[in-house]
Design a protein around this motif. Structure first.
Motif, PDB file in Angstrom:
ATOM      1  N   HIS A  86      -3.076   5.158 -16.012  1.00  0.00           N
ATOM      2  CA  HIS A  86      -3.614   5.749 -14.782  1.00  0.00           C
ATOM      3  C   HIS A  86      -4.121   7.186 -14.987  1.00  0.00           C
ATOM      4  O   HIS A  86      -4.552   7.824 -14.026  1.00  0.00           O
ATOM      5  N   VAL A  87      -4.054   7.671 -16.225  1.00  0.00           N
ATOM      6  CA  VAL A  87      -4.540   9.022 -16.527  1.00  0.00           C
ATOM      7  C   VAL A  87      -6.031   8.945 -16.837  1.00  0.00           C
ATOM      8  O   VAL A  87      -6.472   8.041 -17.562  1.00  0.00           O
ATOM      9  N   PRO A  88      -6.860   9.852 -16.305  1.00  0.00           N
ATOM     10  CA  PRO A  88      -8.304   9.836 -16.594  1.00  0.00           C
ATOM     11  C   PRO A  88      -8.590   9.849 -18.088  1.00  0.00           C
ATOM     12  O   PRO A  88      -7.871  10.481 -18.867  1.00  0.00           O
ATOM     13  N   ALA A  89      -9.652   9.144 -18.493  1.00  0.00           N
ATOM     14  CA  ALA A  89      -9.981   9.001 -19.908  1.00  0.00           C
ATOM     15  C   ALA A  89     -10.208  10.358 -20.579  1.00  0.00           C
ATOM     16  O   ALA A  89      -9.827  10.561 -21.738  1.00  0.00           O
ATOM     17  N   ALA A  90     -10.824  11.307 -19.851  1.00  0.00           N
ATOM     18  CA  ALA A  90     -11.095  12.622 -20.439  1.00  0.00           C
ATOM     19  C   ALA A  90      -9.796  13.334 -20.817  1.00  0.00           C
ATOM     20  O   ALA A  90      -9.719  14.001 -21.855  1.00  0.00           O
ATOM     21  N   HIS A  91      -8.755  13.195 -19.996  1.00  0.00           N
ATOM     22  CA  HIS A  91      -7.465  13.817 -20.301  1.00  0.00           C
ATOM     23  C   HIS A  91      -6.805  13.153 -21.506  1.00  0.00           C
ATOM     24  O   HIS A  91      -6.174  13.813 -22.328  1.00  0.00           O
ATOM     25  N   VAL A  92      -6.988  11.836 -21.613  1.00  0.00           N
ATOM     26  CA  VAL A  92      -6.443  11.114 -22.772  1.00  0.00           C
ATOM     27  C   VAL A  92      -7.157  11.563 -24.043  1.00  0.00           C
ATOM     28  O   VAL A  92      -6.525  11.813 -25.081  1.00  0.00           O
ATOM     29  N   LEU A  93      -8.476  11.669 -23.983  1.00  0.00           N
ATOM     30  CA  LEU A  93      -9.253  12.105 -25.149  1.00  0.00           C
ATOM     31  C   LEU A  93      -8.888  13.523 -25.570  1.00  0.00           C
ATOM     32  O   LEU A  93      -8.724  13.815 -26.759  1.00  0.00           O
ATOM     33  N   GLY A  94      -8.761  14.420 -24.598  1.00  0.00           N
ATOM     34  CA  GLY A  94      -8.407  15.803 -24.911  1.00  0.00           C
ATOM     35  C   GLY A  94      -7.025  15.922 -25.516  1.00  0.00           C
ATOM     36  O   GLY A  94      -6.812  16.672 -26.480  1.00  0.00           O
ATOM     37  N   THR A  95      -6.065  15.182 -24.977  1.00  0.00           N
ATOM     38  CA  THR A  95      -4.706  15.203 -25.513  1.00  0.00           C
ATOM     39  C   THR A  95      -4.665  14.612 -26.908  1.00  0.00           C
ATOM     40  O   THR A  95      -3.966  15.109 -27.802  1.00  0.00           O
ATOM     41  N   ALA A 115     -16.651  13.780 -21.018  1.00  0.00           N
ATOM     42  CA  ALA A 115     -15.940  14.065 -19.766  1.00  0.00           C
ATOM     43  C   ALA A 115     -16.250  13.056 -18.668  1.00  0.00           C
ATOM     44  O   ALA A 115     -15.432  12.823 -17.783  1.00  0.00           O
ATOM     45  N   GLY A 116     -17.428  12.431 -18.727  1.00  0.00           N
ATOM     46  CA  GLY A 116     -17.801  11.497 -17.673  1.00  0.00           C
ATOM     47  C   GLY A 116     -17.528  10.047 -17.998  1.00  0.00           C
ATOM     48  O   GLY A 116     -17.945   9.158 -17.254  1.00  0.00           O
ATOM     49  N   GLY A 143     -13.561  21.503 -32.719  1.00  0.00           N
ATOM     50  CA  GLY A 143     -14.688  21.640 -31.806  1.00  0.00           C
ATOM     51  C   GLY A 143     -14.496  20.841 -30.533  1.00  0.00           C
ATOM     52  O   GLY A 143     -14.734  21.331 -29.426  1.00  0.00           O
ATOM     53  N   ALA A 144     -14.066  19.589 -30.681  1.00  0.00           N
ATOM     54  CA  ALA A 144     -13.840  18.740 -29.512  1.00  0.00           C
ATOM     55  C   ALA A 144     -12.708  19.289 -28.645  1.00  0.00           C
ATOM     56  O   ALA A 144     -12.803  19.311 -27.416  1.00  0.00           O
ATOM     57  N   LEU A 145     -11.633  19.744 -29.303  1.00  0.00           N
ATOM     58  CA  LEU A 145     -10.489  20.273 -28.559  1.00  0.00           C
ATOM     59  C   LEU A 145     -10.881  21.499 -27.752  1.00  0.00           C
ATOM     60  O   LEU A 145     -10.440  21.676 -26.606  1.00  0.00           O
ATOM     61  N   ALA A 146     -11.716  22.366 -28.329  1.00  0.00           N
ATOM     62  CA  ALA A 146     -12.155  23.564 -27.620  1.00  0.00           C
ATOM     63  C   ALA A 146     -12.893  23.193 -26.341  1.00  0.00           C
ATOM     64  O   ALA A 146     -12.686  23.806 -25.283  1.00  0.00           O
ATOM     65  N   MET A 147     -13.738  22.170 -26.417  1.00  0.00           N
ATOM     66  CA  MET A 147     -14.493  21.748 -25.238  1.00  0.00           C
ATOM     67  C   MET A 147     -13.577  21.102 -24.203  1.00  0.00           C
ATOM     68  O   MET A 147     -13.667  21.385 -22.997  1.00  0.00           O
ATOM     69  N   TYR A 164     -11.529  23.797 -22.528  1.00  0.00           N
ATOM     70  CA  TYR A 164     -12.363  24.559 -21.595  1.00  0.00           C
ATOM     71  C   TYR A 164     -12.531  23.809 -20.278  1.00  0.00           C
ATOM     72  O   TYR A 164     -12.556  24.412 -19.195  1.00  0.00           O
ATOM     73  N   GLN A 165     -12.618  22.460 -20.363  1.00  0.00           N
ATOM     74  CA  GLN A 165     -12.791  21.640 -19.173  1.00  0.00           C
ATOM     75  C   GLN A 165     -11.457  21.326 -18.484  1.00  0.00           C
ATOM     76  O   GLN A 165     -11.438  20.688 -17.431  1.00  0.00           O
ATOM     77  N   GLY A 166     -10.357  21.778 -19.081  1.00  0.00           N
ATOM     78  CA  GLY A 166      -9.037  21.523 -18.502  1.00  0.00           C
ATOM     79  C   GLY A 166      -8.556  20.099 -18.676  1.00  0.00           C
ATOM     80  O   GLY A 166      -7.781  19.591 -17.862  1.00  0.00           O
ATOM     81  N   ASN A 167      -8.990  19.448 -19.761  1.00  0.00           N
ATOM     82  CA  ASN A 167      -8.674  18.031 -19.976  1.00  0.00           C
ATOM     83  C   ASN A 167      -7.663  17.808 -21.094  1.00  0.00           C
ATOM     84  O   ASN A 167      -7.780  16.850 -21.871  1.00  0.00           O
ATOM     85  N   VAL A 168      -6.671  18.685 -21.200  1.00  0.00           N
ATOM     86  CA  VAL A 168      -5.616  18.526 -22.213  1.00  0.00           C
ATOM     87  C   VAL A 168      -4.253  18.599 -21.536  1.00  0.00           C
ATOM     88  O   VAL A 168      -3.975  19.545 -20.795  1.00  0.00           O
ATOM     89  N   MET A 169      -3.409  17.613 -21.799  1.00  0.00           N
ATOM     90  CA  MET A 169      -2.033  17.636 -21.311  1.00  0.00           C
ATOM     91  C   MET A 169      -1.171  18.296 -22.388  1.00  0.00           C
ATOM     92  O   MET A 169      -0.656  17.644 -23.287  1.00  0.00           O
ATOM     93  N   TRP A 170      -1.053  19.618 -22.308  1.00  0.00           N
ATOM     94  CA  TRP A 170      -0.519  20.409 -23.412  1.00  0.00           C
ATOM     95  C   TRP A 170       0.942  20.104 -23.731  1.00  0.00           C
ATOM     96  O   TRP A 170       1.340  20.083 -24.901  1.00  0.00           O
ATOM     97  N   GLN A 171       1.766  19.882 -22.739  1.00  0.00           N
ATOM     98  CA  GLN A 171       3.182  19.630 -23.003  1.00  0.00           C
ATOM     99  C   GLN A 171       3.385  18.329 -23.767  1.00  0.00           C
ATOM    100  O   GLN A 171       4.138  18.274 -24.752  1.00  0.00           O
ATOM    101  N   LEU A 172       2.707  17.291 -23.327  1.00  0.00           N
ATOM    102  CA  LEU A 172       2.794  16.018 -24.034  1.00  0.00           C
ATOM    103  C   LEU A 172       2.207  16.139 -25.435  1.00  0.00           C
ATOM    104  O   LEU A 172       2.772  15.625 -26.406  1.00  0.00           O
ATOM    105  N   ALA A 173       1.072  16.839 -25.557  1.00  0.00           N
ATOM    106  CA  ALA A 173       0.419  17.004 -26.855  1.00  0.00           C
ATOM    107  C   ALA A 173       1.313  17.754 -27.834  1.00  0.00           C
ATOM    108  O   ALA A 173       1.388  17.406 -29.020  1.00  0.00           O
ATOM    109  N   ALA A 174       1.999  18.782 -27.352  1.00  0.00           N
ATOM    110  CA  ALA A 174       2.862  19.576 -28.237  1.00  0.00           C
ATOM    111  C   ALA A 174       3.987  18.730 -28.810  1.00  0.00           C
ATOM    112  O   ALA A 174       4.321  18.826 -30.003  1.00  0.00           O
TER     113      ALA A 174
END
Length: 261
Positions: free
Chosen positions: A43-52, A98-99, A198-202, A205-215
């Protein structure tokens, strides 16, 4: 951090470790990590999954790159030039990602998974012995081709989707620059760090990273990456090829079930 069960969290961490190991040995850890995130967080948006996914993968890839650089012959200058082009390509790909919805992403990943599986099955010597090793001189044209097409093209793909990038880099670098497999793998890791960065930076910037889970997952991915690089340098990857095929077909079946059930 999304609201997920302890069981799902444990499975994602184990998948991150396995992905780091596979990525370091034969490339393509994203073939396991990204589908695992998609399945574990439906149920998490694809952009957030990709960023994480990128935030996790860059840690393990960096660890593997350092391990390879210490023991394998790598032309750092060439790798950095390809990597810089790949960084630009991955940022561009991430911008368009992102889209993208999960419904579109799953079929694409299934096609990529099947394509990689077909290649591994049709090339039984891939990963067992030097592929494309030759004493032919690498021309300037080939180097430019590697920078533009390998760096820019695969970098764009990595930012847009990602799974299989490490494997594609190894294949392309072997074919274009006549590198042996170990050197191609080592070079690919340096380039892959740039594409992930490069991808992570973008995505960040778009706010599409779940940092706690990623860490949390990154710790396991790093451990897997370090172990995988040592495994590749010491034993080769015949066993890993078999594991990769099992994982690929299992994930294709599960993604197909989720997509059309």
């Amino acid at each position: 951090m999304p609201d997920i069960t302890l069981t799902t969290l444990v499975v994602l961490c184990l998948a991150a470790a396995a992905a780091g190991w596979i990525d370091a040995v034969v490339g393509g850890g994203g073939l396991l990590l990204l589908p695992a995130l998609l399945l574990g967080l439906p149920h998490v948006p694809a952009a957030h999954v990709l960023g994480t996914n990128k935030a996790v993968a860059i840690v393990g890839t960096s660890g593997a790159a350092v391990t390879y650089a210490r023991k394998a012959p790598v032309k750092v200058g060439t790798a950095v030039r390809i990597g810089l082009m790949a960084l630009a390509g991955s940022m561009t790909g991430a911008f368009f990602a992102a889209g993208i919805s999960s419904d579109v992403l799953r079929p694409v990943i299934m096609v990529v998974l099947l394509a990689v599986a077909a290649f591994v099955m049709l090339r039984p010597q891939f990963g067992k012995e030097p592929a494309g090793a030759t004493d032919r001189k690498v021309t300037r044209a080939r180097t430019v081709t590697a920078i533009v097409l390998v760096g820019g093209g695969i970098g764009f793909y990595d930012g847009l989707f990602g799974p299989g990038t490490g494997t594609f880099l190894v294949l392309a670098l072997t074919a274009v620059l006549h590198l042996d497999l170990v050197t191609a793998s080592a070079t690919a890791k340096i380039v892959n760090v740039c594409t992930n960065g490069g991808a992570l930076a973008m995505f960040a910037y778009q706010g599409n990273v779940m940092w706690q889970l990623a860490a949390l997952m990154a710790v396991f991915n790093l451990a897997g990456g370090l172990l995988g690089a040592r495994t590749a340098l010491r034993k080769g990857s015949e066993f890993v090829r078999g594991v990769l095929l099992v994982v690929v077909f299992s994930l294709v079946a599960r993604l197909a079930f989720d997509q059309w059930s």
